[in-house]
Design an enzyme around this catalytic site. Structure first.
Site, PDB file in Angstrom:
ATOM      1  N   GLY A  94       0.820  -1.207   0.000  1.00  0.00           N
ATOM      2  CA  GLY A  94       0.000   0.000   0.000  1.00  0.00           C
ATOM      3  C   GLY A  94       0.847   1.247   0.000  1.00  0.00           C
ATOM      4  N   ASN A  95       0.213   2.366   0.268  1.00  0.00           N
ATOM      5  CA  ASN A  95       0.933   3.642   0.330  1.00  0.00           C
ATOM      6  C   ASN A  95       0.326   4.509   1.423  1.00  0.00           C
ATOM      7  OD1 ASN A  95      -1.259   5.325  -0.928  1.00  0.00           O
ATOM      8  ND2 ASN A  95      -0.802   4.010  -2.697  1.00  0.00           N
ATOM      9  N   HIS A  96       0.865   5.707   1.590  1.00  0.00           N
ATOM     10  CA  HIS A  96       0.489   6.558   2.719  1.00  0.00           C
ATOM     11  C   HIS A  96      -0.715   7.458   2.448  1.00  0.00           C
ATOM     12  CE1 HIS A  96       3.922   5.382   5.090  1.00  0.00           C
ATOM     13  NE2 HIS A  96       4.763   5.738   4.132  1.00  0.00           N
ATOM     14  N   SER A  97      -1.361   7.343   1.308  1.00  0.00           N
ATOM     15  CA  SER A  97      -2.472   8.231   1.007  1.00  0.00           C
ATOM     16  C   SER A  97      -3.611   8.036   2.010  1.00  0.00           C
ATOM     17  CB  SER A  97      -3.000   7.979  -0.401  1.00  0.00           C
ATOM     18  OG  SER A  97      -4.108   8.808  -0.678  1.00  0.00           O
ATOM     19  N   ALA A 116      -4.295   7.448  -5.001  1.00  0.00           N
ATOM     20  CA  ALA A 116      -2.895   7.070  -5.200  1.00  0.00           C
ATOM     21  C   ALA A 116      -2.841   5.588  -5.558  1.00  0.00           C
ATOM     22  CB  ALA A 116      -2.089   7.344  -3.931  1.00  0.00           C
TER      23      ALA A 116
END
Length: 405
Positions: A211-214, A278
């Site tokens: 995943g990512n930090h969005s 994102a």
């Protein structure tokens, strides 16, 4: 710190205004509550005084030497009415001044924002709709109510939005009063807007993902801003740390593949598509069907493949008159470097507008404030720094300007 007058009309939703008051006070604002006499049947004066730290009155005859019916409105930075009943809006639309709140509405020099709450039949009645149109024509921001459970077993449009939504709109108008005219004029009415938000999750096994930090806050802000300004909005939400705004339809997705499929389904009917989500650039070639166990000291290698380029796909298949907006979250060394990276990305993707921001050092993701530069193929069309809700309105301004060219 802003000076906010919180008007409370006599409806069952008055209890929610207690939470609105608490949230505004927690943000550092000085809030004075001005209820109608009927509102005190739902929440008493002692509650308002204890929560606000100010005396409460419904009439112009209290403390006459201070001329409260004029002074309070003149000194306010925002007049927020939540809930605004059908009766209160009817009196305001006709210029009545028969209690303290309606006097304040006539003397306020600041933005006025109303959140109606009533039964569906009352909201949809021609008289109420005419009063709303009159108030909006005079610059009052009247926010369409949410749909959901009302008093008793009834459901439908007429529900007061969540206090989180009310605070978000109020604080955006306090931060940038210039947002109010567009919202009052409903300058995005008639537009269908599809906004994506949040970060996608690419499955590794049944319990793990890439995943990512969005956080989704920027996309949620754009959806809220467009809805406030009259657009019909669908929010395509991947993983989001915040609840979606009132009044928008929500489609939930998980992976970049899900996001691509849903956006492809919805975009042909949209006038504006905003890709604020994102999406992951890579996904696991073959996710495991069971939880991967550690074996001794061995590491784990993953075979990653590129995902669908959602923005480029949408831009390539756009229909005539459609506006495609992309985002570029870059790690740039300088503003010039950010613009260089954004210009190159815009050329690759083929979008109409690109919102560029610098995320170096963990900035922006999950934060309440941001700084962006909006570009088209030829120039910088907008720059904005502030809360994400205010920046969302600036992005909407850029979209409207692009569509007017």
């Amino acid at each position: 710190m802003a000076r906010v007058v919180l008007g409370v009309a006599g409806g069952i939703a008055a209890y929610k205004a207690c939470e609105v008051l608490r949230r505004l006070r927690d943000s550092g604002h000085d809030v004075r509550v001005v209820p109608t006499a009927n509102a005190l049947n739902f929440v008493g004066a002692a509650t308002w005084e204890a929560l606000s730290g100010h005396p409460v009155s419904t009439q112009v005859w209290d403390d006459v030497h201070e001329v409260p019916h004029v002074r309070i409105g003149q000194h306010a930075d925002l007049v927020l009415v939540a809930p605004a009943t059908a009766d209160l809006m009817a009196r305001a639309a006709t210029g009545r001044a028969d209690d303290l709140l309606t006097n304040i509405l006539l003397t306020a020099h600041c933005p006025v924002v109303m959140f109606p709450a009533m039964h569906t039949e009352m909201w949809l009645h021609a008289a109420t709709q005419a009063n709303v149109a009159t108030l909006r024509s005079r610059g009052v921001v009247v926010v369409d109510p949410d749909s959901g459970r009302l008093t008793g077993a009834d459901t439908g449009p007429g529900r007061l939005p969540d206090p989180v939504d009310i605070r978000a709109v109020a604080e955006a108008v306090v931060e940038e009063p210039g947002l109010a005219p567009g919202a009052a004029a409903q300058d995005m009415a008639g537009l269908r807007v599809v906004v994506s938000a949040g970060g996608t999750q690419e499955q590794i096994d049944p319990v793990r993902y890439l995943g990512n930090h969005s956080s989704g806050l920027m996309g949620i802000g754009i959806a809220r801003a467009a809805r406030l300004r009259g657009a019909e909005v669908i929010l395509v939400g991947a993983h989001m740390d915040h609840e979606p705004p009132a009044g928008v339809s929500v489609r939930r997705v998980s992976s970049t593949g899900d996001l691509a499929a849903t956006m492809a389904e919805l975009s042909p009917q949209a006038d504006v598509v905003v890709m604020a989500a994102a999406p992951a650039d890579f996904t696991v070639a073959a996710a495991a069907g069971h939880k991967i166990k550690k074996v001794g000291d061995a590491g784990l290698s993953l075979d990653l493949v590129q995902t669908t380029d959602v923005l480029a796909t949408l831009a390539a298949s756009r229909h005539e008159g459609q506006t495609i907006v992309g985002f570029a979250a870059e790690t740039a060394d300088s503003r010039e470097h950010l613009l260089e990276l954004g210009t190159a990305k815009l050329a690759r993707k083929g979008a109409d507008l690109l919102v560029c921001n610098d995320v170096s050092g963990g900035k922006v993701f999950g934060q309440a404030r941001t700084s962006v530069v909006v570009i088209d193929r030829d120039r910088i069309v907008a720059e904005a720094t502030g809360s994400k809700q205010v920046v969302a309105h600036r992005i909407c301004d850029a979209v409207l300007a692009q569509r007017a060219d």
